[in-house]
Design an enzyme around this catalytic site. Sequence first.
Site, PDB file in Angstrom:
ATOM      1  N   ARG A   1       0.778  -1.274  -0.127  1.00 12.52           N
ATOM      2  CA  ARG A   1      -0.027   0.149   0.018  1.00 12.52           C
ATOM      3  C   ARG A   1       0.943   1.115   0.033  1.00 12.52           C
ATOM      4  NH1 ARG A   1      -2.208   1.908   4.335  1.00 12.52           N
ATOM      5  NH2 ARG A   1      -3.772   3.432   4.122  1.00 12.52           N
TER       6      ARG A   1
ATOM      7  N   ASN B   1      -7.181   7.053  -6.151  1.00 15.12           N
ATOM      8  CA  ASN B   1      -6.757   6.624  -4.696  1.00 15.12           C
ATOM      9  C   ASN B   1      -5.183   6.494  -4.428  1.00 15.12           C
ATOM     10  OD1 ASN B   1      -9.407   5.828  -3.779  1.00 15.12           O
ATOM     11  ND2 ASN B   1      -9.805   4.290  -5.207  1.00 15.12           N
TER      12      ASN B   1
ATOM     13  N   ARG C   1     -24.144   4.045  -4.074  1.00 14.49           N
ATOM     14  CA  ARG C   1     -24.191   2.346  -3.845  1.00 14.49           C
ATOM     15  C   ARG C   1     -25.103   2.131  -2.608  1.00 14.49           C
ATOM     16  NH1 ARG C   1     -17.737   1.862  -4.504  1.00 14.49           N
ATOM     17  NH2 ARG C   1     -17.914   1.596  -6.856  1.00 14.49           N
TER      18      ARG C   1
ATOM     19  N   VAL D   1      -9.941  11.999  -7.984  1.00 15.55           N
ATOM     20  CA  VAL D   1     -10.577  10.730  -8.064  1.00 15.55           C
ATOM     21  C   VAL D   1      -9.732   9.602  -7.802  1.00 15.55           C
ATOM     22  CG1 VAL D   1     -12.072   9.022  -9.386  1.00 15.55           C
ATOM     23  CG2 VAL D   1     -12.251  11.365  -9.753  1.00 15.55           C
TER      24      VAL D   1
ATOM     25  N   HIS E   1     -12.509   7.370   2.450  1.00 15.95           N
ATOM     26  CA  HIS E   1     -12.966   6.429   1.280  1.00 15.95           C
ATOM     27  C   HIS E   1     -12.402   4.981   1.486  1.00 15.95           C
ATOM     28  CE1 HIS E   1     -14.696   5.174  -2.572  1.00 15.95           C
ATOM     29  NE2 HIS E   1     -13.477   5.017  -3.153  1.00 15.95           N
TER      30      HIS E   1
ATOM     31  N   ASP F   1     -20.202   6.377  -2.672  1.00 14.26           N
ATOM     32  CA  ASP F   1     -20.738   5.692  -1.568  1.00 14.26           C
ATOM     33  C   ASP F   1     -21.900   5.627  -1.348  1.00 14.26           C
ATOM     34  OD1 ASP F   1     -17.888   4.765  -1.779  1.00 14.26           O
ATOM     35  OD2 ASP F   1     -17.483   6.335  -0.503  1.00 14.26           O
TER      36      ASP F   1
HETATM   37  N1  LIG Z   1     -12.645   7.768  -5.440  1.00 19.34           N
HETATM   38  C1  LIG Z   1     -13.180   6.911  -6.097  1.00 19.34           C
HETATM   39  O1  LIG Z   1     -14.139   6.633  -5.457  1.00 19.34           O
HETATM   40  C2  LIG Z   1     -12.733   5.896  -7.074  1.00 19.34           C
HETATM   41  C3  LIG Z   1     -13.521   4.924  -7.967  1.00 19.34           C
HETATM   42  C4  LIG Z   1     -13.008   4.333  -8.830  1.00 19.34           C
HETATM   43  C5  LIG Z   1     -11.772   4.559  -9.160  1.00 19.34           C
HETATM   44  N2  LIG Z   1     -10.718   5.348  -8.393  1.00 19.34           N
HETATM   45  C6  LIG Z   1      -9.530   5.579  -8.343  1.00 19.34           C
HETATM   46  O2  LIG Z   1      -9.327   6.382 -10.016  1.00 19.34           O
HETATM   47  C7  LIG Z   1      -7.862   6.241 -10.520  1.00 19.34           C
HETATM   48  C8  LIG Z   1      -8.235   5.652 -11.894  1.00 19.34           C
HETATM   49  O3  LIG Z   1      -8.938   4.417 -12.063  1.00 19.34           O
HETATM   50  P1  LIG Z   1      -9.364   3.921 -13.518  1.00 19.34           P
HETATM   51  O4  LIG Z   1     -10.202   2.718 -13.409  1.00 19.34           O
HETATM   52  O5  LIG Z   1      -9.478   4.772 -14.597  1.00 19.34           O
HETATM   53  O6  LIG Z   1      -7.715   3.403 -13.907  1.00 19.34           O
HETATM   54  P2  LIG Z   1      -7.119   3.220 -15.324  1.00 19.34           P
HETATM   55  O7  LIG Z   1      -5.889   2.524 -15.206  1.00 19.34           O
HETATM   56  O8  LIG Z   1      -8.261   2.824 -16.408  1.00 19.34           O
HETATM   57  O9  LIG Z   1      -6.747   4.711 -15.836  1.00 19.34           O
HETATM   58  C9  LIG Z   1      -5.756   5.276 -15.245  1.00 19.34           C
HETATM   59  C10 LIG Z   1      -5.151   6.260 -16.186  1.00 19.34           C
HETATM   60  O10 LIG Z   1      -4.277   7.223 -15.642  1.00 19.34           O
HETATM   61  C11 LIG Z   1      -3.151   7.355 -16.582  1.00 19.34           C
HETATM   62  N3  LIG Z   1      -1.965   7.871 -16.082  1.00 19.34           N
HETATM   63  C12 LIG Z   1      -1.017   7.331 -15.010  1.00 19.34           C
HETATM   64  N4  LIG Z   1       0.017   8.025 -14.953  1.00 19.34           N
HETATM   65  C13 LIG Z   1      -0.481   9.401 -15.585  1.00 19.34           C
HETATM   66  C14 LIG Z   1       0.225  10.547 -15.666  1.00 19.34           C
HETATM   67  N5  LIG Z   1       1.278  10.952 -14.903  1.00 19.34           N
HETATM   68  N6  LIG Z   1      -0.521  11.486 -16.450  1.00 19.34           N
HETATM   69  C15 LIG Z   1      -1.597  11.248 -16.938  1.00 19.34           C
HETATM   70  N7  LIG Z   1      -2.000  10.121 -17.050  1.00 19.34           N
HETATM   71  C16 LIG Z   1      -1.556   9.186 -16.294  1.00 19.34           C
HETATM   72  C17 LIG Z   1      -3.053   5.935 -17.290  1.00 19.34           C
HETATM   73  O11 LIG Z   1      -2.231   5.711 -18.496  1.00 19.34           O
HETATM   74  C18 LIG Z   1      -4.290   5.340 -17.383  1.00 19.34           C
HETATM   75  O12 LIG Z   1      -4.895   5.385 -18.736  1.00 19.34           O
HETATM   76  C19 LIG Z   1      -7.327   5.032  -9.837  1.00 19.34           C
HETATM   77  O13 LIG Z   1      -6.429   5.329  -8.739  1.00 19.34           O
HETATM   78  C20 LIG Z   1      -8.462   4.176  -9.169  1.00 19.34           C
HETATM   79  O14 LIG Z   1      -8.248   3.710  -7.852  1.00 19.34           O
HETATM   80  C21 LIG Z   1     -11.256   5.969  -7.374  1.00 19.34           C
END
Ligand SMILES: NC(=O)c1ccc[n+]([C@@H]2O[C@H](COP(=O)([O-])OP(=O)(O)OC[C@H]3O[C@@H](n4cnc5c(N)ncnc54)[C@H](O)[C@@H]3O)[C@@H](O)[C@H]2O)c1
Length: 309
Positions: A89, A121, A152, A119, A176, A149
């Site tokens: 982590r 994490n 849901r 958004v 979260h 949340d």
């Molecule tokens: N807050 C919430 O409730 C919640 C819900 C869903 C997902 N998330 C988080 O959102 C994030 C994205 O999830 P996802 O499913 O879209 O993942 P994903 O892997 O589909 O997309 C992430 C994107 O970020 C891009 N990326 C990485 N480094 C980068 C940088 N330096 N500059 C620009 N782009 C960059 C990657 O190329 C990728 O396309 C994750 O951290 C996930 O844990 C949060």
Amino acid sequence: MARPKITVVGAGNVGATCAHWAAAKELADVVLVDIVEGMPQGKALDLMQARPIFGFNVEVAGSNDYAATKGSDVVIITAGLARKPGMSREDLINKNKEIVGNVTKEVVAQSPEAFLIIVSNPLDAMCYVAYKVSGFPRNRVMGMAGILDTARYRCFIAMELGVAVDEIQAMVLGGHGDEMVPVVSATNISGVPLTDLLPQDKISALVERTKKGGGEIVALLKTGSAFYAPAAAAVQMAEAILKDQKRVVPVSAYLRGEYGLDDLFFGVPVVLGGEGIEQIITMKLSPGEEELLQKSSAAVAKTRDDLKM
Ligand SMILES: NC(=O)c1ccc[n+]([C@@H]2O[C@H](COP(=O)([O-])OP(=O)(O)OC[C@H]3O[C@@H](n4cnc5c(N)ncnc54)[C@H](O)[C@@H]3O)[C@@H](O)[C@H]2O)c1
């Protein structure tokens, strides 16, 4: 008058779906940014080609260069990694701290007046990074988690009761993570308390399912995490700001003494409008809920400390 402009950084599952929802609602012109060459451009062009079919008239552009994001009103940051086998982590926090920190620097240089919706994490910690790096006032930096949340929780209640989902009034507060707090004492169905309609064991099961709502989807998808509802929630936040809707919704906000917490991003109810977080609402909780909220805040504070910022 120019159309508003939303930048979405990270054109993966959540980011691309944010662009989709925002464009289909004609909220603003949308710029998708990612480090992967060609991918944001390709997704943007694909969305542009959907315009004649659905009839929405906003521009969607993709880029690997932040110059394209200049003058954005709202920036949604979804860039980041998900934990992979063998990664602690701590590794994830450090990697995403670096990504979100760099993205924030780039974004802020182009759009010094923007509202930032985080958004990525671990959510509350990434909000802290964006807040510190941007130097923005706290009304302009916030995290998306509580709306998701709560959605849901509302969804599961509606499914259990067989009633329309928009009749369910509810709020999920706290960090979260697994220690989020669905506030049962404030949950009602068109004014009728949930506790009048369901026995305690059923309510407890709904609360537990809500807390593990993200994990349930990860287990089903196997290769990623949820994105339709997370993107819908982030876009609702952008809409509340752009249309000055003054919605009362839970978001991760920077607290300075509210709920007895200081120097912490934490999920609390706010008024979200044209000035971003216009007000933080203090909610009266039952003693049990109060205790759960303190437990959740301890977990979030530990993650903030791990950032060493
Ligand atoms: N807050 C919430 O409730 C919640 C819900 C869903 C997902 N998330 C988080 O959102 C994030 C994205 O999830 P996802 O499913 O879209 O993942 P994903 O892997 O589909 O997309 C992430 C994107 O970020 C891009 N990326 C990485 N480094 C980068 C940088 N330096 N500059 C620009 N782009 C960059 C990657 O190329 C990728 O396309 C994750 O951290 C996930 O844990 C949060």
